[in-house]
Design a protein around this motif. Structure first.
Motif, PDB file in Angstrom:
ATOM      1  N   ASP A 194       0.801  -0.862  -0.313  1.00 13.64           N
ATOM      2  CA  ASP A 194      -0.102  -0.117  -0.010  1.00 13.64           C
ATOM      3  C   ASP A 194       0.640   1.746  -0.097  1.00 13.64           C
ATOM      4  O   ASP A 194       2.009   1.368   0.663  1.00 13.64           O
ATOM      5  CB  ASP A 194      -1.404  -0.044   1.382  1.00 13.64           C
ATOM      6  N   ALA A 195       0.388   2.115  -0.464  1.00 11.40           N
ATOM      7  CA  ALA A 195       1.635   3.149  -1.008  1.00 11.40           C
ATOM      8  C   ALA A 195       1.421   4.336   0.029  1.00 11.40           C
ATOM      9  O   ALA A 195       2.939   3.999   1.009  1.00 11.40           O
ATOM     10  CB  ALA A 195       0.333   4.542  -1.937  1.00 11.40           C
ATOM     11  N   GLY A 196       1.004   4.501   1.375  1.00 13.62           N
ATOM     12  CA  GLY A 196       0.919   4.268   3.011  1.00 13.62           C
ATOM     13  C   GLY A 196       1.731   3.659   3.282  1.00 13.62           C
ATOM     14  O   GLY A 196       3.000   4.083   3.886  1.00 13.62           O
ATOM     15  N   GLN A 197       1.197   2.334   3.834  1.00  8.14           N
ATOM     16  CA  GLN A 197       2.535   1.914   4.172  1.00  8.14           C
ATOM     17  C   GLN A 197       4.093   1.738   3.492  1.00  8.14           C
ATOM     18  O   GLN A 197       4.985   1.591   4.615  1.00  8.14           O
ATOM     19  CB  GLN A 197       2.071   0.182   4.287  1.00  8.14           C
ATOM     20  N   TRP A 198       4.200   1.693   2.628  1.00  9.41           N
ATOM     21  CA  TRP A 198       5.640   1.792   1.321  1.00  9.41           C
ATOM     22  C   TRP A 198       5.861   3.580   1.222  1.00  9.41           C
ATOM     23  O   TRP A 198       7.617   3.849   1.014  1.00  9.41           O
ATOM     24  CB  TRP A 198       5.481   1.877   0.154  1.00  9.41           C
ATOM     25  N   ALA A 199       5.542   3.964   1.844  1.00 11.60           N
ATOM     26  CA  ALA A 199       6.004   5.520   1.985  1.00 11.60           C
ATOM     27  C   ALA A 199       7.040   5.747   2.798  1.00 11.60           C
ATOM     28  O   ALA A 199       8.366   6.741   1.925  1.00 11.60           O
ATOM     29  CB  ALA A 199       4.885   7.151   2.726  1.00 11.60           C
ATOM     30  N   PRO A 200       7.316   5.185   3.951  1.00 15.58           N
ATOM     31  CA  PRO A 200       9.092   5.428   4.492  1.00 15.58           C
ATOM     32  C   PRO A 200      10.315   5.119   3.471  1.00 15.58           C
ATOM     33  O   PRO A 200      11.185   5.344   3.661  1.00 15.58           O
ATOM     34  CB  PRO A 200       8.506   4.420   5.588  1.00 15.58           C
ATOM     35  N   PHE A 201       9.840   4.255   2.386  1.00 15.68           N
ATOM     36  CA  PHE A 201      10.847   3.021   2.094  1.00 15.68           C
ATOM     37  C   PHE A 201      10.760   3.295   0.293  1.00 15.68           C
ATOM     38  O   PHE A 201      12.292   3.090   0.110  1.00 15.68           O
ATOM     39  CB  PHE A 201      10.850   1.914   2.132  1.00 15.68           C
ATOM     40  N   VAL A 202      10.020   4.535  -0.224  1.00 14.85           N
ATOM     41  CA  VAL A 202      10.007   4.874  -1.335  1.00 14.85           C
ATOM     42  C   VAL A 202      11.607   5.508  -1.699  1.00 14.85           C
ATOM     43  O   VAL A 202      11.966   5.594  -2.701  1.00 14.85           O
ATOM     44  CB  VAL A 202       9.253   6.252  -1.714  1.00 14.85           C
ATOM     45  N   ASP A 203      12.095   6.031  -1.022  1.00 17.58           N
ATOM     46  CA  ASP A 203      14.257   6.819  -1.170  1.00 17.58           C
ATOM     47  C   ASP A 203      14.547   5.745  -1.639  1.00 17.58           C
ATOM     48  O   ASP A 203      15.749   6.043  -2.069  1.00 17.58           O
ATOM     49  CB  ASP A 203      13.787   7.694  -0.099  1.00 17.58           C
ATOM     50  N   LEU A 204      14.010   4.828  -1.038  1.00 16.85           N
ATOM     51  CA  LEU A 204      15.564   3.451  -1.616  1.00 16.85           C
ATOM     52  C   LEU A 204      15.143   2.990  -2.289  1.00 16.85           C
ATOM     53  O   LEU A 204      16.543   1.522  -3.281  1.00 16.85           O
ATOM     54  CB  LEU A 204      15.320   2.610  -0.442  1.00 16.85           C
ATOM     55  N   SER A 205      14.088   3.129  -3.387  1.00 17.72           N
ATOM     56  CA  SER A 205      14.397   2.741  -4.231  1.00 17.72           C
ATOM     57  C   SER A 205      15.516   2.645  -5.361  1.00 17.72           C
ATOM     58  O   SER A 205      16.194   4.082  -5.607  1.00 17.72           O
ATOM     59  CB  SER A 205      13.243   4.148  -5.728  1.00 17.72           C
ATOM     60  N   GLY A 206      16.257   1.494  -5.971  1.00 25.15           N
ATOM     61  CA  GLY A 206      17.045   1.719  -6.785  1.00 25.15           C
ATOM     62  C   GLY A 206      18.172   0.833  -6.024  1.00 25.15           C
ATOM     63  O   GLY A 206      19.473  -0.196  -6.208  1.00 25.15           O
ATOM     64  N   LEU A 207      18.318   0.822  -4.331  1.00 25.60           N
ATOM     65  CA  LEU A 207      19.005   0.160  -3.451  1.00 25.60           C
ATOM     66  C   LEU A 207      18.906  -0.933  -3.762  1.00 25.60           C
ATOM     67  O   LEU A 207      17.621  -1.851  -3.552  1.00 25.60           O
ATOM     68  CB  LEU A 207      18.521   0.845  -2.286  1.00 25.60           C
ATOM     69  N   SER A 208      20.283  -1.448  -3.763  1.00 27.22           N
ATOM     70  CA  SER A 208      19.766  -3.515  -4.049  1.00 27.22           C
ATOM     71  C   SER A 208      20.799  -3.983  -2.841  1.00 27.22           C
ATOM     72  O   SER A 208      21.782  -3.610  -2.912  1.00 27.22           O
ATOM     73  CB  SER A 208      20.329  -3.782  -5.952  1.00 27.22           C
ATOM     74  N   LEU A 209      20.564  -5.523  -2.603  1.00 26.86           N
ATOM     75  CA  LEU A 209      21.273  -5.758  -0.971  1.00 26.86           C
ATOM     76  C   LEU A 209      20.893  -7.134  -0.998  1.00 26.86           C
ATOM     77  O   LEU A 209      20.334  -7.453  -1.289  1.00 26.86           O
ATOM     78  CB  LEU A 209      21.564  -4.838   0.388  1.00 26.86           C
ATOM     79  N   GLU A 210      21.695  -7.695  -0.679  1.00 24.36           N
ATOM     80  CA  GLU A 210      21.687  -9.327  -0.560  1.00 24.36           C
ATOM     81  C   GLU A 210      20.970  -9.512   0.746  1.00 24.36           C
ATOM     82  O   GLU A 210      20.440  -9.067   2.266  1.00 24.36           O
ATOM     83  CB  GLU A 210      22.905 -10.165   0.628  1.00 24.36           C
TER      84      GLU A 210
END
Ligand code: FDA
Length: 394
Positions: A194-210
């Motif tokens: 959900d957009a609201g649930q994901w809002a805090p993590f949108v800035d991480l878009s593109g980040l990749s990690l194991e």
């Protein structure tokens, strides 16, 4: 009226392979596809280099309502058999990761190889050609005329990526001949929130990690250690594509964002050894963007020097990052899914030949069948193995 020993509908991975092999056994084979070009999925697979098999493919790498069904075909046509074919056609390839084999140059080499195999078998190819109806006794009404055949092979794949030709044709034919279907769903697909649930993590878009990702319990549990990718709408990357096949709507997935570490111990050690602020310390352990985003709502903690932090706050932080539980709202759907899980119920097919137990002479092979591989070359191996089992029986 044209007559053939066998008509194969769908010139994708399974259909091309089956037609070539059956033709080389001396059968008169017609291969039909409604698309202009053959095997568009092979073309786009593996980032254009086709992850054509997995050295270690075995029944444990497949999901199905009937998990033992795939055993026989996989045992009789193995990854080594397909590797041998690729080598005979002098196609250079390499192993990338966990047994995954890719072409060095281009997936087109696999398509050309399959077309040469069809030519060697004298296979007739009609494209674009649509099949309007198949009547009992196998008279096919096609856009290029009427065809009669002793056997019909349905190799029309699943529902994924409709814009390159996926249809529900195979499922409709299965129903017409009285077969049950296991509910279909997008698999190997990014997960959304959900957009609201994901809002805090949108800035991480593109980040990749194991990351280590798990979902489900007991027999239906899935667990993978692979790369994870943050996107604008949710999560993707190999770890998520893998787990998506095991995920049921409404249930959570669990993530360990530092799978190679014991964060609780690392933070406890840092508390004694470092005078830095927690925000700076965490950014040494995790990717900086992740550390900053994770602590964004907790400035009191982020700004505190390590020695002043309470053990229980550090413990909660470590647990949050290593046992992050979150419930996706859905998936990116068939337009982004690499495969379709579910399909023709295998309990009504022969595991030796893929022939219908309801109608002699009717076969279902490849992705249209309820056998779904993990990410990593397994789905193509199923296409080759099921096609070979069928071709030998036609
Ligand atoms: P496939 O989809 O290959 O072929 C079906 C054929 O039937 C198509 O040619 C279609 O045009 C035709 N058809 C459909 N409806 C018809 C109708 N009504 N009439 C006539 N013809 C019809 N797997 C893997 O092992 N390694 C990989 O690297 C990848 N990569 C990958 C990337 C992407 C983006 C996707 C979407 C998928 C993959 N896969 C994969 C999965 C793999 O492509 C897939 O499992 C196989 O192609 C399935 O083979 P089939 O022959 O069953 O169907």
């Amino acid at each position: 009226m044209h007559t053939f020993d066998a008509v194969v509908i769908g010139a994708g991975a399974a259909g091309l392979f089956c037609a070539g092999m059956a033709g080389q056994r001396g059968l008169r084979v017609l291969l039909i596809d409604h698309a202009e070009k053959v095997a568009e999925k092979i073309r786009i697979s593996g980032g254009g280099r086709c992850n054509f098999t997995n050295r270690d493919a075995g029944p444990a790498n497949f999901l199905s309502a009937n998990p033992h069904f795939c055993r026989s075909a996989l045992a009789r046509y193995t990854p080594q058999d397909f590797i041998g074919l690729v080598q005979r056609h002098r196609i250079p390839f390499h192993e990338k990761h966990k047994g995954q084999l890719f072409c060095d140059e281009s997936s087109d080499e696999i398509i050309q190889m399959l077309l040469r195999e069809c030519e060697a078998g004298g296979v007739a190819r009609w494209q674009p050609c649509s099949v309007n109806a198949i009547s009992d006794g196998f008279v096919l009404d096609t856009s290029r005329g009427m065809v009669r055949a002793r056997s019909v092979v349905i190799a029309t794949g699943g529902l994924s990526i409709p814009k390159i030709g996926a249809t529900d044709f195979g499922y409709r034919i299965a129903k017409q001949f009285g077969h049950k279907l296991i509910d279909t769903r997008p698999a190997l697909v990014p997960l959304t929130f959900d957009a609201g649930q994901w809002a805090p993590f949108v800035d991480l878009s593109g980040l990749s990690l194991e990351a280590r990702v798990t979902t489900g319990e007991g027999k239906s549990k899935g667990e993978f250690l692979e790369d994870l990718l943050f996107t604008h709408r949710g999560l993707s990357g190999p770890a998520i594509l893998q787990i998506s096949s095991f995920w049921s709507p409404g249930t959570p997935i669990r993530l360990d964002l530092a799978p190679a570490q014991d964060l609780q111990a690392d933070l406890a050690a840092a508390k004694n050894a470092s005078k830095r602020k927690l925000g700076n310390e965490l950014a040494e352990i995790l990717p900086r963007r992740l550390a900053q985003t994770w602590l964004a709502g907790k400035p009191d903690l982020a700004e505190k020097p390590m020695p002043e932090l309470r053990d229980r706050d550090l413990q909660a932080l470590a647990t949050g990052l290593q046992r992050w539980e979150l419930t996706p709202s859905g998936t990116e759907g068939y337009k982004k899914a690499e495969v379709t899980a579910g399909g023709v119920d295998t309990r009504e097919l022969s595991s030796q030949t893929l022939e219908s137990q309801k109608t002699a002479g009717l076969y279902f092979i490849g992705e249209v069948v309820d056998v779904t591989g993990w990410l990593g070359g397994y789905n193509f191996q199923w296409a080759w193995a099921s096609a070979a089992a069928c071709a030998q029986a036609l």
